[in-house]
Design a protein around this motif. Structure first.
Motif, PDB file in Angstrom:
ATOM      1  N   ARG A  38       0.870  -1.185   0.000  1.00  0.00           N
ATOM      2  CA  ARG A  38       0.000   0.000   0.000  1.00  0.00           C
ATOM      3  C   ARG A  38       0.901   1.226   0.000  1.00  0.00           C
ATOM      4  NH1 ARG A  38      -5.418  -0.998   3.393  1.00  0.00           N
ATOM      5  NH2 ARG A  38      -5.903  -3.003   2.495  1.00  0.00           N
ATOM      6  N   TRP A  39       1.527   1.466  -1.133  1.00  0.00           N
ATOM      7  CA  TRP A  39       2.460   2.573  -1.267  1.00  0.00           C
ATOM      8  C   TRP A  39       1.815   3.713  -2.038  1.00  0.00           C
ATOM      9  CZ3 TRP A  39       7.010  -0.773  -3.480  1.00  0.00           C
ATOM     10  CH2 TRP A  39       7.541  -1.547  -2.460  1.00  0.00           C
ATOM     11  N   SER A  40       2.295   4.912  -1.762  1.00  0.00           N
ATOM     12  CA  SER A  40       1.906   6.058  -2.586  1.00  0.00           C
ATOM     13  C   SER A  40       2.613   5.911  -3.929  1.00  0.00           C
ATOM     14  CB  SER A  40       2.340   7.359  -1.915  1.00  0.00           C
ATOM     15  OG  SER A  40       3.757   7.458  -1.924  1.00  0.00           O
ATOM     16  N   SER A  41       2.185   6.664  -4.925  1.00  0.00           N
ATOM     17  CA  SER A  41       2.836   6.582  -6.235  1.00  0.00           C
ATOM     18  C   SER A  41       4.293   7.028  -6.150  1.00  0.00           C
ATOM     19  CB  SER A  41       2.075   7.407  -7.270  1.00  0.00           C
ATOM     20  OG  SER A  41       2.002   8.752  -6.875  1.00  0.00           O
ATOM     21  N   GLU A  42       4.576   8.021  -5.298  1.00  0.00           N
ATOM     22  CA  GLU A  42       5.964   8.479  -5.175  1.00  0.00           C
ATOM     23  C   GLU A  42       6.859   7.401  -4.560  1.00  0.00           C
ATOM     24  OE1 GLU A  42       7.654  12.644  -4.778  1.00  0.00           O
ATOM     25  OE2 GLU A  42       7.423  11.994  -2.697  1.00  0.00           O
ATOM     26  N   GLU A  72      16.326   6.835 -16.133  1.00  0.00           N
ATOM     27  CA  GLU A  72      15.251   7.638 -16.701  1.00  0.00           C
ATOM     28  C   GLU A  72      13.945   7.251 -16.014  1.00  0.00           C
ATOM     29  OE1 GLU A  72      15.493   9.066 -20.850  1.00  0.00           O
ATOM     30  OE2 GLU A  72      13.737   7.764 -21.110  1.00  0.00           O
ATOM     31  N   THR A  73      13.297   8.254 -15.420  1.00  0.00           N
ATOM     32  CA  THR A  73      12.022   8.075 -14.757  1.00  0.00           C
ATOM     33  C   THR A  73      11.129   9.249 -15.082  1.00  0.00           C
ATOM     34  OG1 THR A  73      10.914   7.829 -12.603  1.00  0.00           O
ATOM     35  CG2 THR A  73      12.926   9.143 -12.635  1.00  0.00           C
ATOM     36  N   ASP A  74       9.809   9.019 -15.034  1.00  0.00           N
ATOM     37  CA  ASP A  74       8.884  10.117 -15.292  1.00  0.00           C
ATOM     38  C   ASP A  74       8.460  10.808 -14.002  1.00  0.00           C
ATOM     39  OD1 ASP A  74       7.249   8.160 -14.250  1.00  0.00           O
ATOM     40  OD2 ASP A  74       5.886   8.080 -15.946  1.00  0.00           O
ATOM     41  N   ALA A  75       9.007  10.375 -12.878  1.00  0.00           N
ATOM     42  CA  ALA A  75       8.667  10.966 -11.581  1.00  0.00           C
ATOM     43  C   ALA A  75       9.707  12.041 -11.242  1.00  0.00           C
ATOM     44  CB  ALA A  75       8.635   9.882 -10.498  1.00  0.00           C
ATOM     45  N   MET A  76       9.372  13.293 -11.522  1.00  0.00           N
ATOM     46  CA  MET A  76      10.334  14.386 -11.364  1.00  0.00           C
ATOM     47  C   MET A  76      10.822  14.562  -9.927  1.00  0.00           C
ATOM     48  SD  MET A  76      10.794  15.151 -14.398  1.00  0.00           S
ATOM     49  CE  MET A  76      11.802  16.604 -14.310  1.00  0.00           C
ATOM     50  N   GLY A  77       9.943  14.435  -8.948  1.00  0.00           N
ATOM     51  CA  GLY A  77      10.356  14.572  -7.552  1.00  0.00           C
ATOM     52  C   GLY A  77      11.345  13.494  -7.156  1.00  0.00           C
TER      53      GLY A  77
END
Length: 184
Positions: free
Chosen positions: A134-138, A163-168
């Motif tokens: 049960r994780w957040s998307s981040e 390479e990732t689409d998660a900028m944070g």
């Protein structure tokens, strides 16, 4: 329907796309996805899902993604976005590019994926992992980055372009990388 080709599912779908509108085609795709999922649940998990509820959920998921994509992708649904330049580019000679992503099915599971390619674009490894969490998307995107980097490490790569689409996530990884030459 008598003129429908039967040589392959691809030709049949192409024929169908010419006969119906985009909305009907999206619903048909969601229904095919639900049928495939029901079959897999029966074969691999020995469960009989409520097919109607599953199909309705998939149709809703497709529409929710369509609405999301309209807001996020500047070129509209179907264009490549999420902070990328729209195409895959190879890493420098001697480097490996690790593309990672995560999918969260809230309250049920998380899927992590990674693809490693060399400077010629040749796939060196692909991996996916599904875990009950049960994780957040981040958190899931961070786990995908760690997953991909571990695969690269296990294969002996030290020069890694992540390479990732998660900028944070990308920003935090850039700030904390030690012992690896990593480009984000």
């Amino acid at each position: 329907m008598a003129d429908a080709p039967s040589s392959s599912i691809a030709t049949r779908l192409g024929w169908m796309a010419d006969k119906v509108g985009k909305d009907e085609l999206r619903i048909f795709g969601a229904l095919m996805w639900a049928a495939w999922s029901c079959g897999n649940m029966y074969l691999f998990e020995q469960t009989l899902p409520d097919a109607t509820q599953l199909a309705a959920g998939y149709c809703r998921l497709v529409e929710e993604y369509r609405d999301y994509a309209k807001r996020v992708f500047p070129g509209g649904v179907g264009s490549v976005g999420c902070g990328s330049n729209g195409y895959w580019s190879p890493p420098a000679l001697g480097w490996v590019k690790v593309n990672v992503d995560a999918h969260v099915r809230e309250g049920v599971y998380v899927e992590l994926g990674a693809v490693l390619r060399d400077h010629e674009g040749l796939v060196k490894a692909m991996a996916a992992r599904k875990t009950r969490a049960r994780w957040s998307s981040e958190v899931a995107e961070t786990a995908a980055a760690v997953f991909g980097l571990r695969i690269a490490q296990e294969m002996g790569y030290r020069q890694v372009h992540l390479e990732t689409d998660a900028m944070g996530v990308a920003t935090r990884i850039k700030q904390g990388c030690q012992g690896y030459a990593i480009h984000l």
